[in-house]
Design a protein around this motif. Sequence first.
Motif, PDB file in Angstrom:
ATOM      1  N   LEU A 314     -12.439  -1.135   2.200  1.00  0.00           N
ATOM      2  CA  LEU A 314     -13.002  -0.125   1.313  1.00  0.00           C
ATOM      3  C   LEU A 314     -13.941  -0.755   0.295  1.00  0.00           C
ATOM      4  CD1 LEU A 314      -9.825   2.051   0.578  1.00  0.00           C
ATOM      5  CD2 LEU A 314     -11.507   2.282   2.424  1.00  0.00           C
ATOM      6  N   GLU A 315     -14.885   0.042  -0.182  1.00  0.00           N
ATOM      7  CA  GLU A 315     -15.844  -0.441  -1.186  1.00  0.00           C
ATOM      8  C   GLU A 315     -15.105  -0.920  -2.438  1.00  0.00           C
ATOM      9  OE1 GLU A 315     -18.923   2.246  -2.252  1.00  0.00           O
ATOM     10  OE2 GLU A 315     -19.750   2.391  -0.224  1.00  0.00           O
ATOM     11  N   GLY A 316     -15.551  -2.067  -2.944  1.00  0.00           N
ATOM     12  CA  GLY A 316     -14.987  -2.608  -4.183  1.00  0.00           C
ATOM     13  C   GLY A 316     -13.633  -3.253  -4.029  1.00  0.00           C
ATOM     14  N   LYS A 317     -13.134  -3.367  -2.795  1.00  0.00           N
ATOM     15  CA  LYS A 317     -11.827  -3.991  -2.553  1.00  0.00           C
ATOM     16  C   LYS A 317     -11.994  -5.377  -1.953  1.00  0.00           C
ATOM     17  CE  LYS A 317      -9.826  -0.208  -3.892  1.00  0.00           C
ATOM     18  NZ  LYS A 317      -9.215  -0.146  -5.241  1.00  0.00           N
ATOM     19  N   THR A 318     -10.898  -6.124  -1.954  1.00  0.00           N
ATOM     20  CA  THR A 318     -10.895  -7.466  -1.375  1.00  0.00           C
ATOM     21  C   THR A 318      -9.889  -7.531  -0.247  1.00  0.00           C
ATOM     22  OG1 THR A 318     -11.534  -8.518  -3.462  1.00  0.00           O
ATOM     23  CG2 THR A 318     -10.488  -9.920  -1.814  1.00  0.00           C
ATOM     24  N   LEU A 471     -15.149 -14.403  -9.128  1.00  0.00           N
ATOM     25  CA  LEU A 471     -15.312 -13.504  -7.987  1.00  0.00           C
ATOM     26  C   LEU A 471     -14.746 -12.116  -8.294  1.00  0.00           C
ATOM     27  CD1 LEU A 471     -14.467 -15.784  -4.925  1.00  0.00           C
ATOM     28  CD2 LEU A 471     -16.643 -14.626  -5.354  1.00  0.00           C
ATOM     29  N   ASP A 472     -13.573 -12.089  -8.931  1.00  0.00           N
ATOM     30  CA  ASP A 472     -12.939 -10.809  -9.245  1.00  0.00           C
ATOM     31  C   ASP A 472     -13.749 -10.038 -10.282  1.00  0.00           C
ATOM     32  OD1 ASP A 472     -10.684  -9.119  -8.597  1.00  0.00           O
ATOM     33  OD2 ASP A 472      -9.971  -9.474 -10.633  1.00  0.00           O
ATOM     34  N   ASP A 473     -14.278 -10.755 -11.290  1.00  0.00           N
ATOM     35  CA  ASP A 473     -15.093 -10.091 -12.316  1.00  0.00           C
ATOM     36  C   ASP A 473     -16.366  -9.504 -11.707  1.00  0.00           C
ATOM     37  OD1 ASP A 473     -13.232 -10.774 -14.199  1.00  0.00           O
ATOM     38  OD2 ASP A 473     -14.361 -12.468 -15.026  1.00  0.00           O
ATOM     39  N   ILE A 474     -17.019 -10.279 -10.814  1.00  0.00           N
ATOM     40  CA  ILE A 474     -18.246  -9.795 -10.170  1.00  0.00           C
ATOM     41  C   ILE A 474     -17.934  -8.585  -9.291  1.00  0.00           C
ATOM     42  CG2 ILE A 474     -20.031 -10.379  -8.488  1.00  0.00           C
ATOM     43  CD1 ILE A 474     -19.917 -13.255  -9.562  1.00  0.00           C
ATOM     44  N   ARG A 475     -16.826  -8.670  -8.559  1.00  0.00           N
ATOM     45  CA  ARG A 475     -16.427  -7.546  -7.691  1.00  0.00           C
ATOM     46  C   ARG A 475     -16.273  -6.268  -8.504  1.00  0.00           C
ATOM     47  NH1 ARG A 475     -11.754  -5.028  -6.624  1.00  0.00           N
ATOM     48  NH2 ARG A 475     -10.577  -6.472  -7.927  1.00  0.00           N
ATOM     49  N   LYS A 476     -15.616  -6.391  -9.655  1.00  0.00           N
ATOM     50  CA  LYS A 476     -15.372  -5.203 -10.479  1.00  0.00           C
ATOM     51  C   LYS A 476     -16.651  -4.704 -11.142  1.00  0.00           C
ATOM     52  CE  LYS A 476     -10.567  -6.443 -11.512  1.00  0.00           C
ATOM     53  NZ  LYS A 476      -9.634  -6.989 -12.541  1.00  0.00           N
ATOM     54  N   SER A 477     -17.523  -5.616 -11.568  1.00  0.00           N
ATOM     55  CA  SER A 477     -18.709  -5.207 -12.328  1.00  0.00           C
ATOM     56  C   SER A 477     -19.794  -4.591 -11.467  1.00  0.00           C
ATOM     57  CB  SER A 477     -19.268  -6.408 -13.104  1.00  0.00           C
ATOM     58  OG  SER A 477     -19.720  -7.419 -12.209  1.00  0.00           O
ATOM     59  N   VAL A 478     -19.955  -5.057 -10.229  1.00  0.00           N
ATOM     60  CA  VAL A 478     -21.036  -4.531  -9.384  1.00  0.00           C
ATOM     61  C   VAL A 478     -20.521  -3.771  -8.172  1.00  0.00           C
ATOM     62  CG1 VAL A 478     -22.570  -6.399 -10.106  1.00  0.00           C
ATOM     63  CG2 VAL A 478     -21.252  -6.662  -8.004  1.00  0.00           C
ATOM     64  N   GLY A 479     -19.210  -3.579  -8.076  1.00  0.00           N
ATOM     65  CA  GLY A 479     -18.657  -2.830  -6.956  1.00  0.00           C
ATOM     66  C   GLY A 479     -18.752  -3.552  -5.632  1.00  0.00           C
ATOM     67  N   LEU A 480     -18.721  -4.875  -5.679  1.00  0.00           N
ATOM     68  CA  LEU A 480     -18.865  -5.678  -4.472  1.00  0.00           C
ATOM     69  C   LEU A 480     -17.593  -5.612  -3.629  1.00  0.00           C
ATOM     70  CD1 LEU A 480     -20.974  -7.744  -3.298  1.00  0.00           C
ATOM     71  CD2 LEU A 480     -19.599  -9.537  -4.368  1.00  0.00           C
ATOM     72  N   THR A 481     -17.766  -5.632  -2.316  1.00  0.00           N
ATOM     73  CA  THR A 481     -16.638  -5.724  -1.387  1.00  0.00           C
ATOM     74  C   THR A 481     -16.530  -7.174  -0.937  1.00  0.00           C
ATOM     75  OG1 THR A 481     -17.029  -3.464  -0.628  1.00  0.00           O
ATOM     76  CG2 THR A 481     -15.684  -4.880   0.784  1.00  0.00           C
ATOM     77  N   VAL A 482     -15.310  -7.722  -0.967  1.00  0.00           N
ATOM     78  CA  VAL A 482     -15.115  -9.151  -0.701  1.00  0.00           C
ATOM     79  C   VAL A 482     -14.151  -9.343   0.469  1.00  0.00           C
ATOM     80  CG1 VAL A 482     -14.311 -11.365  -1.635  1.00  0.00           C
ATOM     81  CG2 VAL A 482     -15.529  -9.752  -3.124  1.00  0.00           C
ATOM     82  N   ILE A 483     -14.525 -10.235   1.377  1.00  0.00           N
ATOM     83  CA  ILE A 483     -13.620 -10.693   2.430  1.00  0.00           C
ATOM     84  C   ILE A 483     -13.320 -12.161   2.135  1.00  0.00           C
ATOM     85  CG2 ILE A 483     -13.321 -11.116   4.898  1.00  0.00           C
ATOM     86  CD1 ILE A 483     -15.175  -8.792   5.432  1.00  0.00           C
ATOM     87  N   PHE A 484     -12.059 -12.463   1.886  1.00  0.00           N
ATOM     88  CA  PHE A 484     -11.674 -13.791   1.416  1.00  0.00           C
ATOM     89  C   PHE A 484     -10.808 -14.470   2.473  1.00  0.00           C
ATOM     90  CE2 PHE A 484      -9.771 -17.046  -1.152  1.00  0.00           C
ATOM     91  CZ  PHE A 484     -10.728 -17.323  -2.123  1.00  0.00           C
ATOM     92  N   ILE A 485     -11.348 -15.549   3.055  1.00  0.00           N
ATOM     93  CA  ILE A 485     -10.638 -16.284   4.100  1.00  0.00           C
ATOM     94  C   ILE A 485      -9.976 -17.505   3.469  1.00  0.00           C
ATOM     95  CG2 ILE A 485     -10.882 -17.528   6.280  1.00  0.00           C
ATOM     96  CD1 ILE A 485     -13.492 -15.865   6.631  1.00  0.00           C
ATOM     97  N   THR A 486      -8.708 -17.687   3.717  1.00  0.00           N
ATOM     98  CA  THR A 486      -7.998 -18.807   3.102  1.00  0.00           C
ATOM     99  C   THR A 486      -6.751 -19.147   3.903  1.00  0.00           C
ATOM    100  OG1 THR A 486      -6.967 -19.603   1.046  1.00  0.00           O
ATOM    101  CG2 THR A 486      -6.664 -17.279   1.578  1.00  0.00           C
ATOM    102  N   HIS A 487      -6.285 -20.409   3.743  1.00  0.00           N
ATOM    103  CA  HIS A 487      -4.978 -20.766   4.292  1.00  0.00           C
ATOM    104  C   HIS A 487      -3.946 -20.862   3.180  1.00  0.00           C
ATOM    105  CE1 HIS A 487      -6.720 -24.892   3.491  1.00  0.00           C
ATOM    106  NE2 HIS A 487      -5.560 -24.972   2.896  1.00  0.00           N
ATOM    107  N   ASP A 488      -4.379 -20.613   1.929  1.00  0.00           N
ATOM    108  CA  ASP A 488      -3.477 -20.677   0.776  1.00  0.00           C
ATOM    109  C   ASP A 488      -2.953 -19.272   0.496  1.00  0.00           C
ATOM    110  OD1 ASP A 488      -2.318 -20.797  -1.785  1.00  0.00           O
ATOM    111  OD2 ASP A 488      -3.568 -22.510  -2.342  1.00  0.00           O
ATOM    112  N   LEU A 489      -1.690 -19.046   0.805  1.00  0.00           N
ATOM    113  CA  LEU A 489      -1.137 -17.692   0.697  1.00  0.00           C
ATOM    114  C   LEU A 489      -1.050 -17.222  -0.751  1.00  0.00           C
ATOM    115  CD1 LEU A 489       1.659 -17.884   3.416  1.00  0.00           C
ATOM    116  CD2 LEU A 489      -0.651 -17.010   3.620  1.00  0.00           C
ATOM    117  N   ARG A 490      -0.831 -18.164  -1.677  1.00  0.00           N
ATOM    118  CA  ARG A 490      -0.793 -17.763  -3.090  1.00  0.00           C
ATOM    119  C   ARG A 490      -2.150 -17.235  -3.537  1.00  0.00           C
ATOM    120  NH1 ARG A 490       2.769 -21.154  -7.365  1.00  0.00           N
ATOM    121  NH2 ARG A 490       4.783 -20.986  -6.355  1.00  0.00           N
ATOM    122  N   VAL A 491      -3.206 -17.926  -3.144  1.00  0.00           N
ATOM    123  CA  VAL A 491      -4.556 -17.487  -3.491  1.00  0.00           C
ATOM    124  C   VAL A 491      -4.830 -16.122  -2.870  1.00  0.00           C
ATOM    125  CG1 VAL A 491      -7.008 -17.962  -3.143  1.00  0.00           C
ATOM    126  CG2 VAL A 491      -5.479 -19.802  -3.854  1.00  0.00           C
ATOM    127  N   ALA A 492      -4.464 -15.949  -1.603  1.00  0.00           N
ATOM    128  CA  ALA A 492      -4.673 -14.666  -0.935  1.00  0.00           C
ATOM    129  C   ALA A 492      -3.958 -13.538  -1.667  1.00  0.00           C
ATOM    130  CB  ALA A 492      -4.192 -14.749   0.514  1.00  0.00           C
TER     131      ALA A 492
END
Length: 552
Positions: A314-318, A471-492
Amino acid sequence: MADPVSEPVLSIRNLTIDLPRGGDRPHAVSNLSLDIAAKEILCIVGESGSGKSITSFAAMGLLPKVLKPSGGEILFEGRDMLKLSEAEHAKLRGNRMGMIFQEPMSALNPCYTVGDQIEEVFKAHTPMPAAERRARTLALLKEVRLPDPERLYHAYPHQLSGGQRQRIVIAIALAMEPRLLIADEPTTALDVTTQAQILDMFKALKESRNAGILFVTHDFDVVAELADRVVVMQKGIVVEQGAAEQVLNNPVHPYTRMLIDAVPKRQGAKGPVDMSAPVALRVAGIEKTFTTARTLFKPARKVQAVKPTDFTVLEGKTLGIVGESGSGKTTLVRCLMGLVEPDEGTVWIGNARLDTTTAAGRRNFRKHIQIVFQDPYGSLNPRRTIGDLLVEGPVNFGVPRAKAMQKACELMKIVRLEEDALDRYPAQFSGGQRQRISIARALMVEPKILIADEAVSALDVSVQKDVLKLLDDIRKSVGLTVIFITHDLRVAAEISDHILVMSKGEVVEYGTVDDVFGAPKHAYTRQLLAAMPGRGWEAPDMAALAAADAKG
């Protein structure tokens, strides 16, 4: 006479190592003292530039020529390492002292088989006959828990996985049963299950070998999993050291508290996700199969890198995508970017369908979806200024250079860098600053979707926290949609709204963070969660500790 078993394996006293003149500080390491006992794991933690790797290199006699020890001593088996000749150091390295480096592919020679590289240690330090060398090598491969030692004996490094290569490096370090084993960030680039296996191996080695282990890391979860004692370094100075339980749960120094406070918290309830936003990305039936090349020894075979996959963002989600190496994460992302044409299925951004049939279609589509890579230095041209790198994208899409440069100045403020950064080169920035520049470059064409591919895995914990917040601040301020690939479950868990879990090319679980982490349905997801290091430890609440200090 003192009992040699009770004496430290390594004793560093008042070590000072000078930096070349003209830097921001005079010493790489200043007045450092520490001891490592047999059957003990001592973890050195700190940010990049804290002096932890320099300390380990000094102990091994591997300091670069520009760094000069100016005081103190490093005592190993009764001798001061700082006073030995290069020939004397060479007799100890690989024999009485072993080192495991962060990147095993760089530490291994690609032109020699695994067996040859392990046997080389025996050739250098013993008159051992060939049959015995081979037997000892196979025994080492078995000890580091590698499957099918006979086959791997004849394999080359590129034929092995990252975790297998790291075990080969460990086997080489253990060949001569050293008294001191130094590991410099050996699990940083590994996925969570491989990391868990390597950490379990270190714990087993501590019990089975009469050696002291110096483990360099910036990951406090790894410290909680492994360490008997901890040394915290900042700008070449030891600011805190003590038993692991004390340092982790009741840190005293403000710097230690800052580092631990930056550790992503184990997932608590995030609450329901607003599902009313329109769909930004829709993936329908994407699948991709590769055919491996036929060789003299192996027939060609088909590998289904991505099995039929459907999901929406969805728009604006990660969306966080997690899974082990080889799970298909990167191939899926390449399909989303139009860098690989899927065999089946379609990708939609809003109401626009990805056109992979023409170069123009792919080019226009990429304006709406941009990527931030894991290694910011490798993805930035070192011969071009930051300004040139940032305006290249918009100019290619027809934006006048002056207008693009104005946009670059605006983005410098958004990513919290000064405008004069535009006139400098990538080498003049830290790793965290380069990652911010990579984020700014991706945002220059005003994409609707930003993909971050392991964008914080190699960063210090404090820098990682800053980049995630950015990244989170930019996502919220401009309505960016983010796909975040990681092997760190805490970060995810910290950055995502939804989690997609991949295994062997297949999406095995998809849901909100609370659902996936709180009540995982698939056995593979439960396996990943169980493999997280630092089980049983949660970073303490620093505000509560500060309040307790104020009262006490």
